[in-house]
Write an enzyme that holds these catalytic residues in place. Structure first.
Site, mmCIF file in Angstrom:
data_model
loop_
_atom_site.group_PDB
_atom_site.id
_atom_site.type_symbol
_atom_site.label_atom_id
_atom_site.label_comp_id
_atom_site.label_asym_id
_atom_site.label_seq_id
_atom_site.Cartn_x
_atom_site.Cartn_y
_atom_site.Cartn_z
ATOM 1 C CE LYS A 152 4.806 -2.755 5.577
ATOM 2 N NZ LYS A 152 4.402 -1.728 5.862
ATOM 3 C CG ASP A 210 2.350 8.043 5.361
ATOM 4 O OD1 ASP A 210 1.832 8.902 4.814
ATOM 5 O OD2 ASP A 210 2.622 6.553 5.273
ATOM 6 N N GLY A 236 7.495 0.888 -0.508
ATOM 7 C CA GLY A 236 7.108 2.319 -0.249
ATOM 8 C C GLY A 236 8.542 2.923 0.489
ATOM 9 C CB ALA A 237 8.031 6.219 2.144
ATOM 10 C CE1 TYR A 238 7.142 5.404 6.248
ATOM 11 C CE2 TYR A 238 5.243 4.189 6.362
ATOM 12 C CZ TYR A 238 6.105 5.705 6.617
ATOM 13 O OH TYR A 238 5.682 6.458 7.229
ATOM 14 N N GLY A 239 9.839 0.543 3.195
ATOM 15 C CA GLY A 239 10.163 -1.099 2.844
ATOM 16 C C GLY A 239 9.630 -2.033 1.442
ATOM 17 C CB ILE A 281 1.811 -6.312 -2.199
ATOM 18 C CG1 ILE A 281 1.636 -7.577 -2.039
ATOM 19 C CG2 ILE A 281 0.555 -5.451 -2.442
ATOM 20 C CD1 ILE A 281 0.864 -8.118 -0.778
ATOM 21 N N GLY A 282 3.890 -3.838 -3.263
ATOM 22 C CA GLY A 282 4.024 -2.645 -3.071
ATOM 23 C C GLY A 282 6.338 -2.185 -2.307
ATOM 24 C CB VAL A 292 4.277 -4.752 0.815
ATOM 25 C CG1 VAL A 292 3.543 -5.946 2.080
ATOM 26 C CG2 VAL A 292 4.597 -4.492 1.947
#
Length: 305
Positions: A41, A145, A20-23, A17-18, A25
Site C-alpha cells: 500500500k 471505517d 481507495g480513499a486511502y491510497g 488490487i484497489g 494497493v
C-alpha cells in the site's frame, strides 16, 4: 525517522488490487522470498519542517507494536518503509507491506448470493470480527471505517481486519483524493458530525453482521441525509431532546419514523442475532455494548459454535 527505513526495491508490483480513499494497493512479489505475494500500500504523508510529523511516527510505532501480538483476526503488517520525498508538495511516500489475502468479505458474501452464507459461518465470522475489534479497542485504536471490503478472508476461511490504525495518514490521503467513501456502515454520530468514540466500530460491525444474514447492505444510503433517514427507519427519528443542537441539519428535514427491530429490516435474523443487533445498532452510542460485551452475548452461546 526512527520507525521508517528507506524502501529497498525488493518488491515487484504485479497489479493494482484497489484504489481507495486511502491510497493505492498493489499485489506485489517479494523478490527476496520468491513465490511470496504481499499487498503493498502506498500512502502519502505531509512533511513538516522537522520531517515526518510525530503523530505519524507514533501511529507507525503502534502498528509495529500491534503486529508483535500476531493477532489471528488482524492482517499482518510485514514492514513500513519510506520512498521518495515529493519536495514541491512537502509529502513523503510511505509503503505499508501487508500479508496478501485473496478475498474480502464482500466477495465472500457474493459467493453465497443464491444460498446465503451458512448460519454457522456467520456466527463464527461475527465472533472473529468482534474479537479483532476488541483487540484494536484494547490498544486504543478506533478503526473508523469497518466495511466488508476491508475485512479479508484467509484461505482457511478466517476473518482478518485490514486498514486500521492509520487515522492521521489516512486523513491526509483523504484530502488528496476525491474517492467517494461509502456511508453505508457509518454510525449516526459520525454522519451528524458529532464527537465519537470506539462505539462507531460496534455500529459498523452490527451493519456488517446484518449484511452477512441478508446478503445485502442494511442501510445502503445514497447521501448523508438519505443514510440518516435509512438509519431512522430502524432506530426511529430521534426526539427533539436527542437531536444535537449545534448542527446545520435540522430534525424537520426527516419524516417521523417509529423504532423497529433489526429483523423488521432483515427477516433472516434469528431471535438471538436480532437481540444482539438491536443493542449494537442503538442510536445513542452510550447504549451500545463494547465489542467485548458483544462477545458475551447469548448469540455466541448457541449451537453450533
Amino acid at each position: 525517522m526512527s520507525h521508517l527505513k528507506q524502501m529497498q526495491p525488493h518488491y515487484e508490483e504485479l497489479n493494482v488490487i484497489g484504489t481507495g480513499a486511502y491510497g493505492t494497493v498493489y499485489r506485489a512479489r517479494d523478490l527476496k522470498n520468491p513465490g511470496h505475494i504481499v499487498a503493498l500500500k502506498k500512502v502519502r504523508v505531509p512533511l513538516t519542517d522537522d520531517g515526518v510529523p510525530m503523530s505519524t511516527l507514533r501511529e507507525i510505532a503502534l502498528l509495529k507494536q500491534l503486529d508483535a501480538s500476531q493477532h489471528p483476526n488482524i492482517v499482518k503488517l510485514i514492514e513500513v518503509c519510506h520512498g521518495q520525498r515529493i519536495e514541491r508538495e512537502s509529502q513523503l511516500v510511505i509503503f505499508l507491506v501487508f500479508e496478501h489475502l485473496e478475498q474480502d468479505l464482500s466477495d465472500y458474501i457474493d459467493r453465497y448470493s443464491k444460498t446465503g452464507v451458512p448460519r454457522v459461518v456467520i456466527q463464527r465470522l461475527s465472533k472473529e470480527l468482534l474479537t479483532g475489534v476488541d483487540f484494536l479497542h484494547s490498544h486504543r485504536i478506533i478503526h473508523r471505517d469497518l466495511k466488508p471490503q476491508n475485512l479479508l478472508i484467509s484461505s482457511q476461511g478466517r476473518l482478518k481486519i485490514a486498514d486500521f490504525g492509520l487515522a492521521k495518514i489516512y486523513d491526509f490521503e483523504m484530502k488528496l483524493t476525491s474517492v467517494v467513501v461509502t456511508l453505508w456502515y457509518r454510525a449516526p454520530e459520525v454522519l451528524l458530525g458529532l464527537p465519537y468514540n470506539s462505539a462507531v466500530d460496534v455500529w459498523s460491525a452490527g451493519c456488517i453482521i446484518a449484511e452477512m444474514f441478508a446478503a445485502k447492505a442494511l442501510f445502503p444510503g445514497s447521501s448523508e441525509g438519505n443514510q440518516l433517514d435509512r438509519i431512522f427507519e430502524l432506530t426511529g427519528t430521534p426526539s427533539s431532546k436527542q437531536w444535537p443542537s449545534n448542527i446545520s441539519l435540522t430534525r424537520e428535514n426527516f419524516p417521523h419514523r417509529t423504532p423497529k427491530e433489526p429483523r423488521d429490516l432483515c427477516p433472516q435474523l434469528c431471535e438471538y442475532s436480532n437481540d444482539l443487533l438491536s443493542k449494537m445498532l442503538a442510536f445513542d452510542p452510550r447504549s451500545r455494548p463494547s465489542a467485548l460485551l458483544c462477545l458475551k452475548h447469548e448469540y455466541f452461546e448457541q449451537e453450533p459454535m
